[in-house]
Design a protein around this motif. Structure first.
Motif, short mmCIF file in Angstrom:
data_model
loop_
_atom_site.label_atom_id
_atom_site.label_comp_id
_atom_site.label_asym_id
_atom_site.label_seq_id
_atom_site.Cartn_x
_atom_site.Cartn_y
_atom_site.Cartn_z
N UNK A 277 -148.88 25.47 64.42
CA UNK A 277 -150.17 25.70 64.21
C UNK A 277 -150.45 25.12 63.56
N UNK A 278 -150.29 24.87 62.42
CA UNK A 278 -150.86 25.06 60.86
C UNK A 278 -150.53 23.06 61.03
N UNK A 279 -149.23 22.80 61.63
CA UNK A 279 -148.74 21.43 61.15
C UNK A 279 -149.96 20.63 62.19
N UNK A 280 -150.77 21.26 63.10
CA UNK A 280 -151.78 20.70 64.11
C UNK A 280 -152.61 20.35 63.56
N UNK A 281 -153.22 20.72 62.80
CA UNK A 281 -154.29 20.94 61.53
C UNK A 281 -154.45 20.78 60.51
N UNK A 282 -153.30 20.23 60.04
CA UNK A 282 -152.69 19.54 58.60
C UNK A 282 -153.68 19.02 58.16
N UNK A 283 -154.70 17.88 59.51
CA UNK A 283 -155.99 16.84 58.38
C UNK A 283 -156.71 17.26 58.41
N UNK A 284 -157.06 18.85 58.75
CA UNK A 284 -158.22 19.33 58.68
C UNK A 284 -158.57 19.70 57.72
N UNK A 331 -135.18 31.55 57.11
CA UNK A 331 -135.28 30.00 56.95
C UNK A 331 -136.33 29.68 57.37
N UNK A 332 -136.78 30.11 58.22
CA UNK A 332 -138.69 29.64 59.01
C UNK A 332 -139.56 30.74 57.92
N UNK A 333 -139.53 31.20 57.31
CA UNK A 333 -140.67 31.99 57.04
C UNK A 333 -140.43 31.28 55.13
N UNK A 334 -139.27 30.33 54.66
CA UNK A 334 -139.29 29.93 53.92
C UNK A 334 -140.00 28.16 53.98
N UNK A 335 -139.89 27.51 55.45
CA UNK A 335 -140.77 26.37 56.00
C UNK A 335 -141.82 26.86 55.89
N UNK A 336 -142.09 28.04 55.73
CA UNK A 336 -143.76 28.25 56.56
C UNK A 336 -144.07 28.28 55.78
N UNK A 337 -143.56 29.29 54.09
CA UNK A 337 -144.72 29.09 52.37
C UNK A 337 -144.19 28.23 51.98
N UNK A 338 -144.02 27.22 52.42
CA UNK A 338 -144.60 25.33 52.27
C UNK A 338 -145.57 24.14 52.80
N UNK A 339 -145.20 25.49 54.31
CA UNK A 339 -146.69 24.88 54.88
C UNK A 339 -147.31 25.06 54.42
N UNK A 340 -147.94 26.28 54.22
CA UNK A 340 -148.77 27.19 53.63
C UNK A 340 -148.95 26.62 52.64
N UNK A 341 -148.13 26.31 51.39
CA UNK A 341 -148.71 25.47 50.81
C UNK A 341 -149.17 23.98 50.75
N UNK A 342 -148.93 23.75 51.50
CA UNK A 342 -148.65 21.66 51.71
C UNK A 342 -150.52 22.19 52.42
N UNK A 343 -150.84 23.21 52.92
CA UNK A 343 -152.00 23.16 54.18
C UNK A 343 -153.13 23.74 53.32
N UNK A 344 -152.90 24.06 52.22
CA UNK A 344 -153.91 25.61 51.08
C UNK A 344 -153.96 24.04 49.64
N UNK A 345 -153.17 22.93 49.84
CA UNK A 345 -153.23 22.17 48.45
C UNK A 345 -152.09 23.20 47.53
N UNK A 346 -152.13 23.62 47.19
CA UNK A 346 -152.10 24.31 46.30
C UNK A 346 -150.73 25.07 46.19
#
Length: 360
Positions: A277-284, A331-346
């Motif tokens: 879900x994050x990856x589908x909207x990463x550029x919005x 492992x999935x939760x760690x990847x999700x943490x990285x994805x969230x940080x990238x998505x928020x930009x912080x």
């Protein structure tokens, strides 16, 4: 069998699980009038984050320290005895680029040992993270490590939700994944393990081809994916990871409901959906889009958390054994943490679950 924790309350998020199609994820509308503007007391966001069901509220099973400043940025939770004015922010940064073995980073080892030795327990997640980081050295025998994880260092005993742990910036889930080595997992098949832990009872639905295909793909990607988000091509790698895990997740979730009783597989599939879900909207970048995405991610994450906690409680899975799960939650939760940080930009701080759009 030691009880892992008291039953987690029934989450209402299950009704809001996203519908996943072959061509991608159907997102919520970004219309503020339909989604709620994030400011009213009766909108969907307020209901989602209400105290009546919010994940992490464990009723009587609570820590003695209130979970207020989980990022540990305030004065009360600040480090007091570290050299050179090192802050928890610095510690997080070091832990995010840690080697797989703490033995390979003497500086981080010394810092973590000093924190454990001299710092008060006010920064609960920081203390928990550094303690788990040191476990391979403090408890080198697997039987002792597994027993400590089941009791004194049982993460599920903390009165904090998975999302709040992600937004704290502490890589606790990644550290737990580091502990889940092939040798540690194999120990639970040994004769010695049977002296301390009951054999794991596997639901027949966990052995169905769709569930096993998901488990196999999770393990393959865990073995081949980079461990941190420091690479310049992280975004591309994350997109590839999400797409390759999405298909087996959707195929498993398409199994008829009456046979879909494998809680760990369902939880893993929901975590994959959250990441996708994050990856589908990463550029919005519009706040309405971010608001909708975060709400969906929190709903999926809350449902996965409920399943993991119920799996632990209802099926008698000790937390030390849960760390060794082949379903690779950590492992999935760690990847999700990285994805969230990238998505928020912080890189180290995510918005609270009750975030107002002005903060995005």
């Amino acid at each position: 069998m030691l009880e892992c924790m008291r039953r987690f309350g029934h989450a209402k998020a299950s009704a809001a699980v996203l519908i996943v199609l072959t061509f991608g994820i159907v997102a919520r509308t970004d219309d503020p009038e339909e989604n709620g503007d994030g400011t009213g007391e009766n909108d969907d966001w307020s209901r989602l984050t209400s105290e009546e069901w919010r994940p992490g509220d464990l009723g009587d099973s609570r820590t003695s320290v209130p979970m207020k400043d989980m990022e540990c940025e305030g004065i009360q939770t600040a480090l007091r005895h570290t050299p050179g004015g090192i802050t928890w922010m610095d510690v997080k940064a070091l832990m995010h680029v840690r080697p797989r073995s703490i033995r390979d980073d003497p500086d981080l080892f010394q810092l973590s040992a000093q924190i454990q030795r001299e710092e008060p327990d006010l920064c609960v997640l920081g203390i928990a993270a550094t303690s788990a980081l040191l476990l391979p050295l403090t408890m080198p025998k697997f039987r002792n490590m597994a027993r400590i994880l089941t009791n004194d260092q049982n993460f599920l005993f903390l009165n904090v939700s998975f999302y709040d742990t992600l937004r704290s910036g502490f890589p606790i889930f990644g550290i737990l994944d580091d502990l889940s080595t092939e040798e540690y997992r194999s120990w639970f098949q040994s004769a010695e393990s049977s002296q301390f832990f009951d054999p794991l009872s596997v639901q027949p639905s966990c052995l169905l081809p769709p569930a096993q295909a998901l488990a196999a793909q999770l393990e393959r990607k865990r073995q081949t994916s980079p461990r941190d988000s420091s690479g310049a091509d992280f975004k591309q790698q994350q997109q590839s990871l999400s797409s390759e895990l999405l298909e087996p997740s959707v195929e498993f979730l398409a199994v008829p409901a009456e046979t879909q009783t494998c809680r760990p597989a369902t939880a893993a599939a929901l975590l994959v959906l959250a990441m996708s879900r994050l990856q589908a909207s990463i550029d919005r970048s519009a706040w309405t889009a971010q608001y909708a995405v975060l709400r969906d991610v929190i709903e999926l994450l809350a449902r996965a958390e409920e399943l993991i906690r119920d799996y632990c409680w209802d099926e008698g899975v000790a937390f030390g054994m849960l760390v060794a799960t082949p379903w690779n939650f950590w492992w999935l939760l760690q990847r999700l943490q990285y994805a969230l940080q990238y998505f928020i930009g912080n890189p180290w701080k995510l918005p609270e679950a009750s975030v107002d759009h002005a903060e995005l």
